[in-house]
Design a protein around this motif. Structure first.
Motif, PDB file in Angstrom:
ATOM      1  N   LYS A 125       3.931   9.081 -14.163  1.00  0.00           N
ATOM      2  CA  LYS A 125       3.758   7.755 -13.584  1.00  0.00           C
ATOM      3  C   LYS A 125       2.608   7.671 -12.593  1.00  0.00           C
ATOM      4  CE  LYS A 125       8.146   7.319 -12.203  1.00  0.00           C
ATOM      5  NZ  LYS A 125       9.160   8.141 -12.788  1.00  0.00           N
ATOM      6  N   ALA A 126       1.945   8.782 -12.270  1.00  0.00           N
ATOM      7  CA  ALA A 126       0.933   8.760 -11.220  1.00  0.00           C
ATOM      8  C   ALA A 126      -0.181   7.774 -11.542  1.00  0.00           C
ATOM      9  CB  ALA A 126       0.354  10.156 -11.008  1.00  0.00           C
ATOM     10  N   ASN A 127      -0.597   7.687 -12.801  1.00  0.00           N
ATOM     11  CA  ASN A 127      -1.659   6.746 -13.150  1.00  0.00           C
ATOM     12  C   ASN A 127      -1.172   5.305 -13.073  1.00  0.00           C
ATOM     13  OD1 ASN A 127      -0.071   7.025 -15.482  1.00  0.00           O
ATOM     14  ND2 ASN A 127      -1.808   6.848 -16.866  1.00  0.00           N
ATOM     15  N   LEU A 128       0.114   5.072 -13.322  1.00  0.00           N
ATOM     16  CA  LEU A 128       0.666   3.724 -13.201  1.00  0.00           C
ATOM     17  C   LEU A 128       0.784   3.323 -11.724  1.00  0.00           C
ATOM     18  CD1 LEU A 128       3.465   3.977 -15.911  1.00  0.00           C
ATOM     19  CD2 LEU A 128       1.151   3.052 -16.172  1.00  0.00           C
ATOM     20  N   ILE A 129       1.164   4.272 -10.901  1.00  0.00           N
ATOM     21  CA  ILE A 129       1.234   4.019  -9.454  1.00  0.00           C
ATOM     22  C   ILE A 129      -0.147   3.643  -8.920  1.00  0.00           C
ATOM     23  CG2 ILE A 129       1.523   5.203  -7.229  1.00  0.00           C
ATOM     24  CD1 ILE A 129       3.919   6.688  -8.544  1.00  0.00           C
ATOM     25  N   GLN A 130      -1.169   4.385  -9.327  1.00  0.00           N
ATOM     26  CA  GLN A 130      -2.523   4.065  -8.868  1.00  0.00           C
ATOM     27  C   GLN A 130      -3.002   2.720  -9.400  1.00  0.00           C
ATOM     28  OE1 GLN A 130      -5.517   7.099  -8.902  1.00  0.00           O
ATOM     29  NE2 GLN A 130      -4.117   8.679  -8.189  1.00  0.00           N
ATOM     30  N   ALA A 131      -2.566   2.352 -10.607  1.00  0.00           N
ATOM     31  CA  ALA A 131      -2.934   1.039 -11.148  1.00  0.00           C
ATOM     32  C   ALA A 131      -2.339  -0.082 -10.303  1.00  0.00           C
ATOM     33  CB  ALA A 131      -2.468   0.914 -12.602  1.00  0.00           C
ATOM     34  N   ILE A 132      -1.092   0.096  -9.881  1.00  0.00           N
ATOM     35  CA  ILE A 132      -0.446  -0.911  -9.027  1.00  0.00           C
ATOM     36  C   ILE A 132      -1.175  -1.013  -7.692  1.00  0.00           C
ATOM     37  CG2 ILE A 132       1.671  -1.424  -7.734  1.00  0.00           C
ATOM     38  CD1 ILE A 132       3.206  -0.176 -10.149  1.00  0.00           C
ATOM     39  N   GLN A 133      -1.527   0.118  -7.114  1.00  0.00           N
ATOM     40  CA  GLN A 133      -2.260   0.102  -5.841  1.00  0.00           C
ATOM     41  C   GLN A 133      -3.615  -0.593  -6.003  1.00  0.00           C
ATOM     42  OE1 GLN A 133      -2.048   4.345  -5.237  1.00  0.00           O
ATOM     43  NE2 GLN A 133      -0.309   4.184  -3.817  1.00  0.00           N
ATOM     44  N   ALA A 134      -4.297  -0.345  -7.126  1.00  0.00           N
ATOM     45  CA  ALA A 134      -5.580  -0.995  -7.380  1.00  0.00           C
ATOM     46  C   ALA A 134      -5.401  -2.501  -7.546  1.00  0.00           C
ATOM     47  CB  ALA A 134      -6.231  -0.399  -8.636  1.00  0.00           C
ATOM     48  N   ALA A 135      -4.328  -2.906  -8.213  1.00  0.00           N
ATOM     49  CA  ALA A 135      -4.057  -4.338  -8.384  1.00  0.00           C
ATOM     50  C   ALA A 135      -3.839  -5.007  -7.032  1.00  0.00           C
ATOM     51  CB  ALA A 135      -2.843  -4.529  -9.290  1.00  0.00           C
ATOM     52  N   HIS A 136      -3.099  -4.360  -6.171  1.00  0.00           N
ATOM     53  CA  HIS A 136      -2.883  -4.925  -4.835  1.00  0.00           C
ATOM     54  C   HIS A 136      -4.196  -4.996  -4.049  1.00  0.00           C
ATOM     55  CE1 HIS A 136       1.642  -3.800  -5.047  1.00  0.00           C
ATOM     56  NE2 HIS A 136       1.435  -5.032  -5.474  1.00  0.00           N
ATOM     57  N   ASP A 137      -5.033  -3.993  -4.213  1.00  0.00           N
ATOM     58  CA  ASP A 137      -6.345  -4.034  -3.566  1.00  0.00           C
ATOM     59  C   ASP A 137      -7.156  -5.225  -4.053  1.00  0.00           C
ATOM     60  OD1 ASP A 137      -5.725  -1.715  -2.218  1.00  0.00           O
ATOM     61  OD2 ASP A 137      -6.918  -0.403  -3.524  1.00  0.00           O
ATOM     62  N   ARG A 138      -6.941  -5.616  -5.288  1.00  0.00           N
ATOM     63  CA  ARG A 138      -7.641  -6.762  -5.896  1.00  0.00           C
ATOM     64  C   ARG A 138      -6.892  -8.074  -5.703  1.00  0.00           C
ATOM     65  NH1 ARG A 138     -12.837  -5.993  -6.384  1.00  0.00           N
ATOM     66  NH2 ARG A 138     -13.521  -5.022  -8.316  1.00  0.00           N
ATOM     67  N   GLU A 139      -5.836  -8.041  -4.884  1.00  0.00           N
ATOM     68  CA  GLU A 139      -5.029  -9.229  -4.583  1.00  0.00           C
ATOM     69  C   GLU A 139      -4.402  -9.810  -5.840  1.00  0.00           C
ATOM     70  OE1 GLU A 139      -7.191 -12.015  -2.161  1.00  0.00           O
ATOM     71  OE2 GLU A 139      -8.075 -10.419  -0.973  1.00  0.00           O
ATOM     72  N   MET A 140      -3.943  -8.925  -6.706  1.00  0.00           N
ATOM     73  CA  MET A 140      -3.244  -9.309  -7.924  1.00  0.00           C
ATOM     74  C   MET A 140      -1.743  -9.119  -7.734  1.00  0.00           C
ATOM     75  SD  MET A 140      -5.735  -7.226 -10.544  1.00  0.00           S
ATOM     76  CE  MET A 140      -4.605  -7.346 -11.931  1.00  0.00           C
ATOM     77  N   ARG A 141      -0.966  -9.957  -8.406  1.00  0.00           N
ATOM     78  CA  ARG A 141       0.481  -9.756  -8.456  1.00  0.00           C
ATOM     79  C   ARG A 141       0.803  -8.754  -9.559  1.00  0.00           C
ATOM     80  NH1 ARG A 141       3.167 -15.656  -8.404  1.00  0.00           N
ATOM     81  NH2 ARG A 141       5.087 -14.469  -8.080  1.00  0.00           N
ATOM     82  N   VAL A 142       1.998  -8.167  -9.453  1.00  0.00           N
ATOM     83  CA  VAL A 142       2.414  -7.124 -10.388  1.00  0.00           C
ATOM     84  C   VAL A 142       3.806  -7.430 -10.920  1.00  0.00           C
ATOM     85  CG1 VAL A 142       2.948  -4.658 -10.627  1.00  0.00           C
ATOM     86  CG2 VAL A 142       1.029  -5.384  -9.170  1.00  0.00           C
ATOM     87  N   VAL A 143       3.983  -7.205 -12.218  1.00  0.00           N
ATOM     88  CA  VAL A 143       5.304  -7.234 -12.845  1.00  0.00           C
ATOM     89  C   VAL A 143       5.523  -5.872 -13.488  1.00  0.00           C
ATOM     90  CG1 VAL A 143       6.714  -8.200 -14.715  1.00  0.00           C
ATOM     91  CG2 VAL A 143       5.325  -9.723 -13.276  1.00  0.00           C
TER      92      VAL A 143
END
Length: 196
Positions: A125-143
């Motif tokens: 899951k490490a790459n998925l965790i980093q994707a979520i962090q990147a999305a938050h950095d880009r001010e994106m919502r996550v599902v």
């Protein structure tokens, strides 16, 4: 009755039990996630999906349902599956940056009003965790679609994010349920945007 038929019947019975549990346990989260996707699309955003292994089938299925159609003819909706680009994925991995496979792409193409949808059924899951962090950095919502409740990913989510979590199922048990849940999500999105 043969052993094979008994095993098949047991599998169906187990699947029906898990489906009934998922229906009562995830309906509100699916409805809230549909609202988040619709809000992103109405704000001229796009949906970006990512997943590892077999869960990537679910990510691609959802993108195809948005880009082409789900149950009715309607305009195409913008979606991209980061796991579908094998060339980019393997190039990032070649440089020994597996954990960056999705986050690097999210940082390049994600923007505010986009939505990141992550599918987690098992394993790395490490790459998925980093994707979520990147999305938050880009001010994106996550599902997040997850086979298990209260994982290390859950703690990363912001109040405006959503998690659709099954009750601690194996990847093989979770995948067919996630497909049913995705169909419900797609149907709700179409209904909210186009009626009918």
């Amino acid at each position: 009755m043969s052993d094979a038929v008994n095993l098949i019947n047991q599998w169906f019975a187990s699947h029906m039990e898990h489906t009934a549990m998922a229906a009562s346990h995830t309906s509100e989260a699916i409805a809230n996630s549909a609202d988040a996707v619709v809000e992103a699309l109405l704000a001229d955003g796009k949906v970006i999906t990512c997943a590892n292994g077999n869960a990537n089938i679910l990510a691609q299925y959802f993108c195809t349902a948005l880009l082409n159609r789900f149950d009715q003819d309607r305009p195409a909706l913008p979606a991209i599956n980061l796991g579908a680009d094998a060339t980019t994925f393997s190039a990032i991995c070649r440089d020994n940056r597996f954990n960056d496979t999705f986050s690097r792409q999210v940082r390049a193409i994600g923007k505010p009003h986009d939505l990141l949808m992550v599918f987690v059924n098992d394993g790395h899951k490490a790459n998925l965790i980093q994707a979520i962090q990147a999305a938050h950095d880009r001010e994106m919502r996550v599902v997040v679609f997850s086979a298990k409740e209260k994982t290390d990913i859950t703690s990363l989510l912001h109040p405006e994010d959503h998690e659709i979590a099954l009750h601690n199922l194996s990847a093989n048990e979770a995948s067919p349920l996630m497909m049913i849940m995705l169909n419900a999500l797609c149907g709700l999105i179409d209904h909210k945007l186009f009626g009918g």
